[in-house]
Each structure stands twice: as structure tokens, then as C-alpha cells.
Design a protein around this motif. Sequence first.
Motif, PDB file in Angstrom:
ATOM      1  N   SER A  19       0.817  -1.215   0.000  1.00 37.89           N
ATOM      2  CA  SER A  19       0.000   0.000   0.000  1.00 37.89           C
ATOM      3  C   SER A  19       0.852   1.267   0.000  1.00 37.89           C
ATOM      4  CB  SER A  19      -0.928   0.006   1.223  1.00 37.89           C
ATOM      5  OG  SER A  19      -0.174  -0.049   2.428  1.00 37.89           O
ATOM      6  N   CYS A  20       2.141   1.176   0.333  1.00 38.53           N
ATOM      7  CA  CYS A  20       2.998   2.367   0.295  1.00 38.53           C
ATOM      8  C   CYS A  20       3.335   2.757  -1.141  1.00 38.53           C
ATOM      9  CB  CYS A  20       4.283   2.137   1.089  1.00 38.53           C
ATOM     10  SG  CYS A  20       5.545   1.146   0.250  1.00 38.53           S
ATOM     11  N   ARG A  21       3.234   1.808  -2.077  1.00 39.86           N
ATOM     12  CA  ARG A  21       3.405   2.033  -3.520  1.00 39.86           C
ATOM     13  C   ARG A  21       4.814   2.497  -3.897  1.00 39.86           C
ATOM     14  NH1 ARG A  21      -0.442  -0.388  -6.117  1.00 39.86           N
ATOM     15  NH2 ARG A  21      -0.353   1.080  -7.855  1.00 39.86           N
ATOM     16  N   LYS A  22       5.811   2.101  -3.119  1.00 46.05           N
ATOM     17  CA  LYS A  22       7.173   2.533  -3.422  1.00 46.05           C
ATOM     18  C   LYS A  22       7.655   1.984  -4.759  1.00 46.05           C
ATOM     19  CE  LYS A  22      11.794   3.041  -1.471  1.00 46.05           C
ATOM     20  NZ  LYS A  22      11.709   4.503  -1.348  1.00 46.05           N
ATOM     21  N   PHE A  23       7.375   0.705  -5.005  1.00 41.98           N
ATOM     22  CA  PHE A  23       7.839   0.141  -6.281  1.00 41.98           C
ATOM     23  C   PHE A  23       7.131   0.807  -7.453  1.00 41.98           C
ATOM     24  CE2 PHE A  23       7.585  -2.840  -9.834  1.00 41.98           C
ATOM     25  CZ  PHE A  23       8.929  -3.074 -10.043  1.00 41.98           C
ATOM     26  N   GLU A  24       5.849   1.074  -7.319  1.00 42.95           N
ATOM     27  CA  GLU A  24       5.083   1.680  -8.411  1.00 42.95           C
ATOM     28  C   GLU A  24       5.505   3.120  -8.684  1.00 42.95           C
ATOM     29  OE1 GLU A  24       2.945  -1.836  -7.005  1.00 42.95           O
ATOM     30  OE2 GLU A  24       3.866  -0.113  -5.991  1.00 42.95           O
ATOM     31  N   THR A  25       6.068   3.801  -7.690  1.00 50.69           N
ATOM     32  CA  THR A  25       6.456   5.199  -7.878  1.00 50.69           C
ATOM     33  C   THR A  25       7.956   5.387  -8.117  1.00 50.69           C
ATOM     34  OG1 THR A  25       6.648   5.488  -5.470  1.00 50.69           O
ATOM     35  CG2 THR A  25       4.546   6.078  -6.495  1.00 50.69           C
ATOM     36  N   VAL A  26       8.783   4.575  -7.442  1.00 50.88           N
ATOM     37  CA  VAL A  26      10.236   4.750  -7.526  1.00 50.88           C
ATOM     38  C   VAL A  26      10.908   3.641  -8.328  1.00 50.88           C
ATOM     39  CG1 VAL A  26      12.363   5.036  -6.166  1.00 50.88           C
ATOM     40  CG2 VAL A  26      10.209   5.962  -5.322  1.00 50.88           C
ATOM     41  N   GLY A  27      10.282   2.451  -8.356  1.00 54.06           N
ATOM     42  CA  GLY A  27      10.870   1.342  -9.097  1.00 54.06           C
ATOM     43  C   GLY A  27      11.798   0.482  -8.267  1.00 54.06           C
ATOM     44  N   ILE A  28      11.711   0.576  -6.920  1.00 50.57           N
ATOM     45  CA  ILE A  28      12.529  -0.209  -6.003  1.00 50.57           C
ATOM     46  C   ILE A  28      11.606  -0.798  -4.939  1.00 50.57           C
ATOM     47  CG2 ILE A  28      14.427  -0.152  -4.336  1.00 50.57           C
ATOM     48  CD1 ILE A  28      15.539   2.246  -5.870  1.00 50.57           C
ATOM     49  N   LEU A  29      11.812  -2.059  -4.595  1.00 52.14           N
ATOM     50  CA  LEU A  29      10.960  -2.708  -3.607  1.00 52.14           C
ATOM     51  C   LEU A  29      11.107  -2.047  -2.239  1.00 52.14           C
ATOM     52  CD1 LEU A  29      11.378  -6.492  -4.494  1.00 52.14           C
ATOM     53  CD2 LEU A  29       9.280  -5.150  -4.661  1.00 52.14           C
ATOM     54  N   CYS A  30      10.008  -1.992  -1.510  1.00 56.80           N
ATOM     55  CA  CYS A  30       9.997  -1.359  -0.193  1.00 56.80           C
ATOM     56  C   CYS A  30      10.354  -2.366   0.893  1.00 56.80           C
ATOM     57  CB  CYS A  30       8.617  -0.762   0.089  1.00 56.80           C
ATOM     58  SG  CYS A  30       7.301  -2.006   0.158  1.00 56.80           S
ATOM     59  N   CYS A  31      10.613  -1.845   2.099  1.00 55.98           N
ATOM     60  CA  CYS A  31      10.975  -2.706   3.222  1.00 55.98           C
ATOM     61  C   CYS A  31       9.820  -3.613   3.634  1.00 55.98           C
ATOM     62  CB  CYS A  31      11.428  -1.849   4.409  1.00 55.98           C
ATOM     63  SG  CYS A  31      10.196  -0.674   5.015  1.00 55.98           S
ATOM     64  N   HIS A  32       8.587  -3.170   3.412  1.00 52.53           N
ATOM     65  CA  HIS A  32       7.425  -3.974   3.797  1.00 52.53           C
ATOM     66  C   HIS A  32       7.329  -5.226   2.930  1.00 52.53           C
ATOM     67  CE1 HIS A  32       6.473   0.460   3.925  1.00 52.53           C
ATOM     68  NE2 HIS A  32       6.647   0.171   5.198  1.00 52.53           N
ATOM     69  N   ALA A  33       7.532  -5.054   1.628  1.00 52.48           N
ATOM     70  CA  ALA A  33       7.512  -6.207   0.715  1.00 52.48           C
ATOM     71  C   ALA A  33       8.688  -7.139   1.002  1.00 52.48           C
ATOM     72  CB  ALA A  33       7.553  -5.725  -0.731  1.00 52.48           C
ATOM     73  N   LEU A  34       9.853  -6.563   1.290  1.00 53.39           N
ATOM     74  CA  LEU A  34      11.030  -7.387   1.588  1.00 53.39           C
ATOM     75  C   LEU A  34      10.832  -8.188   2.873  1.00 53.39           C
ATOM     76  CD1 LEU A  34      13.876  -4.874   0.665  1.00 53.39           C
ATOM     77  CD2 LEU A  34      13.115  -6.865  -0.643  1.00 53.39           C
ATOM     78  N   LYS A  35      10.105  -7.641   3.839  1.00 55.03           N
ATOM     79  CA  LYS A  35       9.780  -8.370   5.062  1.00 55.03           C
ATOM     80  C   LYS A  35       8.947  -9.605   4.740  1.00 55.03           C
ATOM     81  CE  LYS A  35       9.281  -9.315   9.405  1.00 55.03           C
ATOM     82  NZ  LYS A  35      10.441  -9.797  10.221  1.00 55.03           N
ATOM     83  N   VAL A  36       7.976  -9.449   3.849  1.00 55.18           N
ATOM     84  CA  VAL A  36       7.134 -10.586   3.465  1.00 55.18           C
ATOM     85  C   VAL A  36       7.954 -11.604   2.669  1.00 55.18           C
ATOM     86  CG1 VAL A  36       5.120 -11.276   2.101  1.00 55.18           C
ATOM     87  CG2 VAL A  36       5.024  -9.223   3.533  1.00 55.18           C
ATOM     88  N   PHE A  37       8.850 -11.149   1.805  1.00 55.36           N
ATOM     89  CA  PHE A  37       9.749 -12.067   1.093  1.00 55.36           C
ATOM     90  C   PHE A  37      10.523 -12.926   2.089  1.00 55.36           C
ATOM     91  CE2 PHE A  37      10.518  -9.935  -3.304  1.00 55.36           C
ATOM     92  CZ  PHE A  37       9.259 -10.351  -3.702  1.00 55.36           C
ATOM     93  N   ASP A  38      11.029 -12.290   3.140  1.00 56.58           N
ATOM     94  CA  ASP A  38      11.801 -13.012   4.143  1.00 56.58           C
ATOM     95  C   ASP A  38      10.929 -14.037   4.858  1.00 56.58           C
ATOM     96  OD1 ASP A  38      14.278 -13.337   5.749  1.00 56.58           O
ATOM     97  OD2 ASP A  38      13.006 -12.594   7.378  1.00 56.58           O
ATOM     98  N   LEU A  39       9.703 -13.645   5.169  1.00 57.90           N
ATOM     99  CA  LEU A  39       8.775 -14.560   5.834  1.00 57.90           C
ATOM    100  C   LEU A  39       8.492 -15.781   4.960  1.00 57.90           C
ATOM    101  CD1 LEU A  39       6.744 -14.984   8.242  1.00 57.90           C
ATOM    102  CD2 LEU A  39       5.049 -13.894   6.781  1.00 57.90           C
ATOM    103  N   LEU A  40       8.415 -15.574   3.654  1.00 54.35           N
ATOM    104  CA  LEU A  40       8.095 -16.656   2.709  1.00 54.35           C
ATOM    105  C   LEU A  40       9.336 -17.391   2.209  1.00 54.35           C
ATOM    106  CD1 LEU A  40       5.380 -14.758   0.607  1.00 54.35           C
ATOM    107  CD2 LEU A  40       4.994 -16.431   2.437  1.00 54.35           C
TER     108      LEU A  40
END
Length: 502
Positions: free
Chosen positions: A404-425
Motif C-alpha cells: 500500500s505504500c506504492r514505493k515500487f510503483e512510484t520509484v521502481g525499487i521494492l519497499c521494506c514492507h515487501a522485503l519483510k514478506v519475502f523473508d517470511l516466505l
Amino acid sequence: MSEVHAGLIDLASSSGIKPKAAHELMSREAGGRANLGYTDRDQQNYLRTRRQRKLMYGEAGCLLRYFQQQLNKNPSFHYAVQLDSEEQITNIFWAGARMLIDYANFGDVMTFDTTYGTNKALRPLGVFTGFNHHRGVVVFGAALLYDETAESFKWLFESFLDAHVDKKPKTIFTDQDPAMAKALNEVMPDTWHGLCTWHIMQNGIKHLGNLMKDGSSLLQVFKTCMFEYEDENEFEKSWEEMINKYVALDLSWLDGIYKLKKKWAKCYMKNTFTLGVRSTQLSESLNGDLKAYLKSDLDIVQFFEHFERVVEQKRQKELEAEFNARQKFPKLSLKNSPLLQQAVQMYTPAIFKIFQDQYDLASAAMIKNRRDDLLVHTYTVVLLNEDGEYIVSFDSVEKTISCSCRKFETVGILCCHALKVFDLLDIKTIPDIYILKRWRREAKSGYILENTTSVKEDVNLTVTQRYRRLCPKLVRLASRAVDTEETSALLERMIEEYEKKN
């Protein structure tokens, strides 16, 4: 005066070295003024004659002559001129070959701004700029305008698209100029048009300065509305409170800027690809460099010579960044992390630093809540000691993720929130779709223009270019040869033999 001396004087002049300093440098290099072969007065006469010769056909003739010279050097050079009813040149646009290439690679987001006082005719100078993969400034084109009317801007934007084979940017930032906005809406209706936040703040101080005295919080509240709120409801609530607090005063400027809120408020820009750009500071940064060299007393020929030199300095910085990137990789905060090992290989150092900062923030993130549906898993992510919750959705079939922070959609780099979920998975590498080519080390390799137009970045060197290429090599050779009598004598004999043959 010999042709070699004339060439050196031309080189010094085009490099921005003042005549007196140039004459002193060449005198010392020759071992004294007596050995130089010409006087300071000879140099002044030569420069005056050269300038008169360049201007003998008038401004228009000199301009077209300059453009023809650029075309001879590189057929990919593009220019356009607009004539008035009396066949006089009004507006001028140009883009060099490397500008075309840079736009093909990095023209997704750009800024456009105008500045004054760079040339004798006092024409506004407009420059199109953007970010390269090192987050350095690149130039996509430039213009000298007769005026700043909607008609002039429309011609300019059409000429820009013509040069770049009708490839339109996703996003463009400008100042709050209604004529410019009207032209953009007509020529690039599908391009998102953002307003420069710096210009808005300056206008705000100008119109509301009398309300910002005696400890008033008006400016701070306005800045918070512009930069902080991610939720539209929070923005609207804060804005309404601000208006109610100052309702008794003239707020016509605030009412006008509110109608344009989707062009400058952070919460309304979450679906816009901006690379993190919020202002025309890219253009203004270049304008600042230009004003260090370009003066209001420059004629049209001198203007172009000096403008190209400033642009070349920007390109040199990119070459330095490219060289440094290839020499060594940035240090990893976690050297055994497969994800960071992949990122440092793919991203340029400047972008990797931004990504690694997000990776570091992910260590302070927590999963507050999760909901596992059949296909899409949803996670509520929070950061320690920070307010706010972020909703991350992961599609287990498509292997896609969004926040929901939309960092990737605006800047083109994954956000810390998405990376946290990647780590969980236990996802240990970044999917290719989340590593944009425009941020990669090889971003400039294999570019293709949409209409298959061939752009030549390097063409056959002219005499002057060959001279500039050979000079530093010969100077280095002479510097080494004088270390001993033997090598010095050997080099002198080789030069004498060459002179006899030619």
C-alpha cells in the motif's frame, strides 16, 4: 600566427579560459613570451576577427551554420527552428545524438524548466532533464524560446517528440505555468503532469507570508499536507482544519492550489511513476551550472559552444560513475544474504544503496496480521517505533507482490514492507520483474528506438577531434621522455623524421 597556435587559442576560448590566462599558460609552456611566436595583441586581434567572421551572416546564418556543423559531425543530431511571418527565427530546439540515446533509456520521467540571462538576445533557455541509472542528471534536449506563450510551448513539445520518435514520457514536472500546462495537455495528454514543489513553496511564502508571522504554523501544516500524508482522508481533514483556522483571511491562493492537489500532494501521487522526483531541481541544478559559464553578453555562437561544454561535464560525471561501478562493488551489510548478493550485481551502486537501506529497514518490520486466502495472501506490516500500517499482498500463483505504500510503483525499487514478506516466505532472490532495467548496471546496453531509427553516437573524428585525442597522449609521452637525455634525444629524432616526411 601558425595554425597550431590558432587551434590552441580556439580550444582555450571554447573551454571558457579567458584570453589573458590562455596567453600566460601558452607562454609558460613555450618557455617564455619571446618563444611563443605571437603577442597578446595578436591574440586579441585573432579572436576579434574570428568572432566577426562567425557573425558575418547574422544570427540566423550563424545558427544554421552551427547546426550544419553538428550534422556533419554526427548525422543523428536533431534540430528544429520556428519562423515568424517575416521569416525571422523565433524558437529553436536541438538534441544531440547522446541526448537521443539517453532519452531512449531514461525518458520515463523528466523535468522541464526555463531560465534567463544566458545569452545576448535574452531568450529564455529551456532544458529537458532526467535521471540516469546512477541517479545523475542527463539532458534530453534544449531550446531557446522567443517567448513563453502556449503557442511557443506547443511548438516546443511537438518538436521534442519529433526528435524522440514520438516517445512520450510517463511523467513530467514543470513549474506552475498555465501556458505550459495548456500546451502539455494538448501535445501529451496521456503524460502525467506534476508541479514542482519548490516553486509551490516559494509561491506560498510570497502569497501567505503575512500569515506566517508570530509563531504561525500555517507553513508547516501546508508542508505536511504536501509531503507527509499518505492517506487522502488525512490530507483532506488537515487541509480543512487549516482553512477553518484562517477562514477570515484572503485564502484565494490556497483555494487555487487546492484545485491542483493531484499534481503535488503525496497522497494523490501514489499511482504515479516519479522515481522519487517532486520538483524541477534536476533542471535547475543544470541551470545553475550553466549560469556559471553562460553570460548575458554571449552571442549565439558562443552560447552553443559553452552550452555543449557544460553538458559534456555532466556526461563526464556519468563516465566516472560508470568506471567506479566497474572497479568495485559496494559493501554488503549482510555479506551472506543471497538477496543482497543478487542486488549488488544487478543494481548500480547508487541504486543498491537505496535498496540496501530498505533491506535494513525490513529488519525493523513486523507482521501484525495475516490473512491467507486461496490465491492471495495479505499481510499487515508495521515498523518498530513508527506510526502507520501497510498492507502487503502476495499472489502465490503469479508470484507477484504489492504494498500500500506504492514505493515500487512510484520509484521502481521494492519497499521494506515487501522485503519483510519475502523473508517470511523464504524468497531469497528478487524476481526479475522487480529489477527495472533503467536501474541496472547494463541499463544503456541494447537500446532500440521504436521506429528503428539508427542513432550514431560515435562517427568519424574530425581534424579537431583527432587533435584533442592526440594531444594528451603526446604530452604524456613528452613528460616521460624528458626524464633522461637518451629518451629525450630519441623522441626529438622521431619528430624530426616525421616532419621531413610530411
